[in-house]
Write an enzyme that holds these catalytic residues in place. Structure first.
Site, PDB file in Angstrom:
ATOM      1  N   ASP A 209       0.834  -1.206   0.000  1.00 44.31           N
ATOM      2  CA  ASP A 209       0.000   0.000   0.000  1.00 44.31           C
ATOM      3  C   ASP A 209       0.870   1.257   0.000  1.00 44.31           C
ATOM      4  OD1 ASP A 209      -2.830   1.105   0.514  1.00 44.31           O
ATOM      5  OD2 ASP A 209      -1.633   2.096   2.051  1.00 44.31           O
ATOM      6  N   GLU A 251      13.083 -15.829  -0.932  1.00 44.73           N
ATOM      7  CA  GLU A 251      13.209 -17.071  -0.141  1.00 44.73           C
ATOM      8  C   GLU A 251      11.942 -17.918  -0.245  1.00 44.73           C
ATOM      9  OE1 GLU A 251      14.182 -16.456   4.011  1.00 44.73           O
ATOM     10  OE2 GLU A 251      15.448 -14.746   3.450  1.00 44.73           O
TER      11      GLU A 251
HETATM   12  C1  NOJ Z   1      -4.364   3.210  -0.734  1.00 48.01           C
HETATM   13  C2  NOJ Z   1      -5.543   2.322  -0.484  1.00 48.01           C
HETATM   14  O1  NOJ Z   1      -5.911   1.697  -1.680  1.00 48.01           O
HETATM   15  C3  NOJ Z   1      -6.631   3.212   0.071  1.00 48.01           C
HETATM   16  O2  NOJ Z   1      -7.861   2.546   0.150  1.00 48.01           O
HETATM   17  C4  NOJ Z   1      -6.189   3.724   1.401  1.00 48.01           C
HETATM   18  O3  NOJ Z   1      -7.143   4.650   1.896  1.00 48.01           O
HETATM   19  C5  NOJ Z   1      -4.832   4.450   1.315  1.00 48.01           C
HETATM   20  N1  NOJ Z   1      -3.882   3.732   0.510  1.00 48.01           N
HETATM   21  C6  NOJ Z   1      -4.238   4.639   2.691  1.00 48.01           C
HETATM   22  O4  NOJ Z   1      -3.794   3.419   3.206  1.00 48.01           O
END
Ligand code: NOJ
Length: 534
Positions: A209, A251
């Site tokens: 993310d 790994e």
């Molecule tokens: C990207 C994610 O897809 C989204 O849903 C989220 O609010 C933000 N990152 C923060 O983690």
């Protein structure tokens, strides 16, 4: 249970079709109104019959759900609303039996403010080692009453919140999502252990993310538009983190897909060097309007930026953050931009759906892997959520002008005639489903050979069984204005007609699949696509 195991192809990720499950809205096994792991387990056969290769789960960990689970309180615990760790392990094993690989979502930039680290940091006070795991700073101004810098939030508003002892902490998203300090070795070690924790449990991959936001300029200087380097986006130091992650993934034969929103193609490709992330989401394509020239340029740019690092491209039409494809393609502005989202934007859904069908054949024919967000295969439109039911912090932080992202997160309709369209049983879903969604229900589409679900199933089957799809070269063919035509290997050709008028198809031996019926004279109507064999 079908006993198809994931293939032992080490390069499966170079051309896989990966289905995105948003667990909260996929299937509600215990009937409490929130989707859960038992719901997913009961629907694995659906995913296997759909013909996808892997499933990416958005965060399922313990979370106060301020940002739909992207505020993680504990990575080693499943949120009780979704189930237990034991169930997650069973789910991974069962998915594997169905031939589906599992990808989990890791959110390294921030944690929940309920995370033990943050609670300890609050309690320990200024100058403590606990605070060093985050970005705590004194404020500016005479009494420290001003935030330490001017960074804008990814969710509008400020990125700093002041705590009672006077210090401020950084959060690029909501105040409930404090940013971790990635220059601290404990933060790095902990995430390396989290990766191992999930790889040990048999997951095949990890989605990263906000992958370009982790490293911050050590001085946290003000952001000045147009001045490089940006103080928190795509800092050079970030690549060292991914190199150490890659060594761990190797790994376990695990793979990464990064959420990398970067306009600069060369900077984007750096994340995909052979010792970093394997793949990254293609937002150039996702945000592109339904226009032949723009799409062609987006495809060319994508392939050109991936080629030097030999990473496969990914093709993405939507996800849990953006407007549903059928709605977007039926609007006057068919591109996607977070900044222009507004309530009540009209859409011609019939047109949008027709285009979404054509776009399905386009994406599945391009070289690389494809991400399919749950409900895309049903052609779900963006739902209008009544104001009092909106939950997304993006809406609230915009001062109520941005409708937020709930419209693409509405629980799936499985059965036309059941309560809550078969999503759950006795409790209303956490987000309301539009009343006319019976027509999108899986059971209705099952029975309809012309449905989008049937189109996806056929397309995915053909994509698996016909040589030429997936990884490999593509060549543009000469075509009329407004028409995208390209050849893959083995005589495979894809033609997408965005010209607004019917066109002749190139010479071919066989029509494999069409997104809409051809005219009786064999011409391809507008906003339709075909796969041909020459
Ligand atoms: C990207 C994610 O897809 C989204 O849903 C989220 O609010 C933000 N990152 C923060 O983690």
């Amino acid at each position: 249970m079908a006993a198809v195991r994931p293939s032992r192809n080490d390069h499966w990720w170079r051309d896989a079709v990966i289905y995105q499950v948003y667990p909260r809205s996929f299937a509600d096994g215990d009937g409490d109104g929130t989707g859960d792991l038992s719901g997913v387990r009961s629907r694995l056969s659906y995913l296997s019959e759909l013909g996808v290769d892997a499933v990416w789960f958005t965060p399922w960990y313990l979370s106060p759900m301020v940002d739909g689970g992207y505020d993680v309180a504990d990575y080693r615990t499943i949120d009780p609303a979704f189930g237990t760790l034991d169930e997650a392990e069973k789910l991974i094993a069962e998915a594997t039996e169905f031939g589906l690989r599992v990808i989990v979502d890791i959110v390294p930039n921030h944690v929940s403010d309920r995370h033990v680290w943050f609670q300890a940091a609050l309690a320990a006070g200024p100058g403590s080692p606990e605070r060093e795991l985050f970005h705590f700073r004194p404020g500016r101004g005479e009494d420290g009453e001003l935030p330490p810098n001017n960074w804008p939030s990814e969710f509008s508003g400020t990125t700093w919140t002041r705590v009672p002892d006077g210090e401020w902490y950084l959060h690029l998203f909501t105040p409930e999502q404090p940013d971790l300090n990635w220059s601290h070795p404990t933060v790095r070690r902990e995430h390396e252990e989290i990766l191992r924790f999930w790889f040990e449990r048999g997951v095949a991959g990890v989605r990263v993310d906000s992958a370009a936001l982790l490293a911050k300029h050590p001085d946290l200087p003000d952001f000045v538009a147009g001045v490089d380097p940006h103080p928190y986006l795509d800092q050079d130091g970030i690549h060292d983190i991914y190199r150490s992650w890659r060594a761990i993934a190797d790994e376990y034969d695990g793979v990464f897909v990064g959420e990398v929103w970067l306009p600069d193609a060369e900077r984007f490709a750096r994340y995909l060097r052979p010792d970093e992330l394997h793949t990254a989401f293609n937002f150039t394509f996702l945000t592109c309007p339904w226009e032949a020239d723009r799409l062609r340029a987006a495809i060319d740019d994508t392939l050109a930026e991936h080629a030097p690092v030999q990473a496969p491209a990914t093709w993405v039409l939507s996800n849990h953050d953006v407007t549903r494809t059928a709605t977007r393609y039926g609007r006057t502005d068919t591109g996607f931009d977070f900044g222009t989202k507004a309530f009540g934007t009209p859409s011609d859904l019939q047109l949008g759906t027709r285009r979404a069908r054509a776009a399905a054949l386009l994406t599945l024919a391009l070289p690389g892997s494809v991400y399919l967000y749950q409900g895309e295969e049903l052609g779900l439109p963006e739902a209008e959520i009544p104001l009092e039911r909106i939950q997304d912090p993006m809406h609230f932080r915009s001062g109520g002008t941005d409708p937020g992202r709930d419209g693409c997160r509405v629980p799936l309709p499985w059965a036309a005639d059941k309560p809550f369209f078969g999503f759950g049983s006795h409790t209303e879903p956490w987000l309301p489903q539009p009343q006319d969604w019976a027509r999108y229900a899986v059971d209705r589409q099952d029975a309809d050979r012309e449905s989008l679900l049937s189109l996806y199933r056929t397309a995915l089957l053909l994509r698996r069984s016909t040589a030429g799809f997936g990884d490999g070269p593509m060549t543009w063919l000469v075509a009329d204005e407004g028409v995208l035509a390209f050849a893959r290997t083995n005589g495979l050709v894809c033609v997408v007609n965005l010209s607004g008028r019917a066109i002749e198809l190139p010479d071919h031996e066989e029509l494999l699949l069409a997104s809409s019926p051809l005219h009786s004279d064999g011409r391809l109507p507008g906003d339709a696509a075909v796969w041909l064999l020459r």
